[in-house]
Design an enzyme around this catalytic site. Structure first.
Site, short mmCIF file in Angstrom:
data_model
loop_
_atom_site.label_atom_id
_atom_site.label_comp_id
_atom_site.label_asym_id
_atom_site.label_seq_id
_atom_site.Cartn_x
_atom_site.Cartn_y
_atom_site.Cartn_z
N ASP A 191 -10.51 5.17 0.75
CA ASP A 191 -11.25 4.89 1.98
C ASP A 191 -10.49 5.34 3.22
O ASP A 191 -10.98 5.18 4.35
CB ASP A 191 -11.61 3.40 2.07
CG ASP A 191 -10.40 2.48 2.15
OD1 ASP A 191 -9.40 2.75 1.46
OD2 ASP A 191 -10.46 1.49 2.90
N HIS A 192 -9.33 5.95 3.02
CA HIS A 192 -8.55 6.51 4.13
C HIS A 192 -8.41 8.03 4.04
O HIS A 192 -8.05 8.66 5.03
CB HIS A 192 -7.16 5.88 4.18
CG HIS A 192 -7.19 4.43 4.56
ND1 HIS A 192 -6.74 3.96 5.77
CD2 HIS A 192 -7.64 3.34 3.88
CE1 HIS A 192 -6.91 2.64 5.82
NE2 HIS A 192 -7.45 2.26 4.69
N HIS A 222 -5.10 5.64 -0.26
CA HIS A 222 -6.33 5.00 -0.72
C HIS A 222 -7.56 5.80 -0.29
O HIS A 222 -7.61 6.36 0.81
CB HIS A 222 -6.41 3.57 -0.21
CG HIS A 222 -5.50 2.64 -0.95
ND1 HIS A 222 -5.16 1.39 -0.48
CD2 HIS A 222 -4.86 2.77 -2.13
CE1 HIS A 222 -4.35 0.79 -1.34
NE2 HIS A 222 -4.15 1.62 -2.35
N HIS A 255 1.73 -2.39 1.24
CA HIS A 255 0.35 -2.19 0.81
C HIS A 255 0.31 -1.11 -0.27
O HIS A 255 -0.31 -1.26 -1.32
CB HIS A 255 -0.50 -1.81 2.01
CG HIS A 255 -1.96 -1.63 1.71
ND1 HIS A 255 -2.77 -2.66 1.31
CD2 HIS A 255 -2.76 -0.53 1.75
CE1 HIS A 255 -3.99 -2.22 1.12
NE2 HIS A 255 -4.01 -0.92 1.39
N HIS A 296 -1.78 6.49 4.18
CA HIS A 296 -1.56 6.21 2.76
C HIS A 296 -2.70 6.81 1.95
O HIS A 296 -3.65 7.37 2.50
CB HIS A 296 -1.40 4.71 2.50
CG HIS A 296 -2.60 3.88 2.76
ND1 HIS A 296 -3.12 3.68 4.02
CD2 HIS A 296 -3.42 3.17 1.93
CE1 HIS A 296 -4.17 2.88 3.95
NE2 HIS A 296 -4.38 2.58 2.70
N HIS A 318 -9.28 -1.58 9.68
CA HIS A 318 -10.43 -2.35 9.19
C HIS A 318 -10.82 -3.42 10.18
O HIS A 318 -9.97 -3.99 10.88
CB HIS A 318 -10.10 -3.03 7.85
CG HIS A 318 -10.01 -2.10 6.69
ND1 HIS A 318 -11.11 -1.71 5.95
CD2 HIS A 318 -8.94 -1.47 6.13
CE1 HIS A 318 -10.72 -0.88 4.99
NE2 HIS A 318 -9.41 -0.73 5.08
N ASP A 376 -3.26 0.17 6.79
CA ASP A 376 -3.56 -1.13 6.20
C ASP A 376 -2.33 -2.02 6.10
O ASP A 376 -2.29 -2.94 5.28
CB ASP A 376 -4.15 -0.95 4.80
CG ASP A 376 -5.61 -0.51 4.83
OD1 ASP A 376 -6.18 -0.42 5.94
OD2 ASP A 376 -6.18 -0.25 3.76
#
Length: 277
Positions: free
Chosen positions: A74-75, A72, A128, A70, A188, A150
């Site tokens: 942080d990915h 985001h 998400h 996805h 995570h 996530d």
């Protein structure tokens, strides 16, 4: 089946360790999953480039593929640097805006990289984010394995930033049907916090209690709690158990009203977890 009995096939001593499947720490609690075989590698959701480049150098690996679940930051924050530095092919969800995507994927598509012994089916798992995908199959000798981004965490699930409770409930339902031995590679290290909440929902679950104790030991040793397994999640994760009496009763008591569907149970559980201290 009683919720406080360990179901057949559920092993609580802790996640298995695979030499070819490495959780590379990033930021404060992210894992970038590295798959390696015969000097080659793929990574999943590289939010940072530096930890991956360091791991590649230390392990003597060439990066061939980047798999994204996805959009985001942080990915995907390390995607451009990694792809430019290595020439790796970037696979990602067709319906999300990404820094780079060479191959667009939707449910029914497959990712096959023979030299990495990687054969993954793509699942659409909105909730998400609207276009979130997951990868399920075989990777460098680990079979079956799930890279779920996530969507699913050990003892929990992702927050609903773009999707609905019905969407996330349906997405998690796709995971519930996977084989119990499936290695669950979450993105995570949220396990301890999730299991503390899960015990508030299901305090009589002995398997859950044992898993929490083992997770504490792993973290005290500086070790990851992941991967989990689908079997362990089915036994301990309230979000995967929204049809079970213990969970529906706990959710209804928390909400102070009757709940008429698994989606309603899920929505109450998600709100409960959002505000759990």
């Amino acid at each position: 089946m009683q919720a406080n009995s360990a179901p057949a096939g559920v092993d609580v001593p802790g996640p298995a360790s695979f030499a070819s499947l490495v959780p590379v720490p990033a930021f404060s609690d992210n894992y970038i999953w590295l798959v390696e075989r015969q000097g080659l590698a793929a990574v999943v959701d590289p939010g940072q480039a530096e930890p991956v480049l360091r791991a590649l150098r230390e392990r003597g690996l060439q990066l061939r593929a980047i798999l994204l679940t996805h959009h985001h930051a942080d990915h995907v924050g390390g995607v451009l640097e990694l792809s430019l530095a290595t020439g790796a092919v970037v696979y990602g969800p067709a319906d999300e805006t990404l820094p780079r995507r060479d191959v667009a994927l939707r449910e029914g598509d497959q990712v096959r990289i023979e030299e990495l012994d990687l054969a993954m089916d793509v699942l659409d798992v909105p909730g998400h984010t609207a276009g979130h995908i997951a990868y399920y199959g075989r990777a460098a000798g680990v079979d079956p394995v799930l890279f779920c981004g996530d969507t699913l965490f050990a003892g929990g699930c992702g927050r609903l930033f773009e999707g609905t409770p019905a969407q996330m409930s349906d997405s998690l339902g796709k995971f519930v049907t996977l084989p119990a031995e499936t290695q669950v590679c979450c993105a995570h290290e949220y396990t301890l916090a999730n299991l503390r909440w899960a015990q508030a929902v299901d305090p009589a679950n002995r398997t859950l209690q044992q898993w929490y104790q083992r997770a504490q030991q792993l973290r005290e040793q500086g070790s990851p709690t992941l991967p989990s397994t689908i079997g362990l999640e089915r036994a301990t994760n309230p979000f995967l158990r929204t049809r079970q009496v213990e969970i529906t009763q706990a959710a209804a008591a928390h909400a102070g009203r009757s709940l008429n569907s698994p989606v309603e149970v899920f929505a109450v559980l998600r709100e409960w977890k959002n505000n759990f201290k």
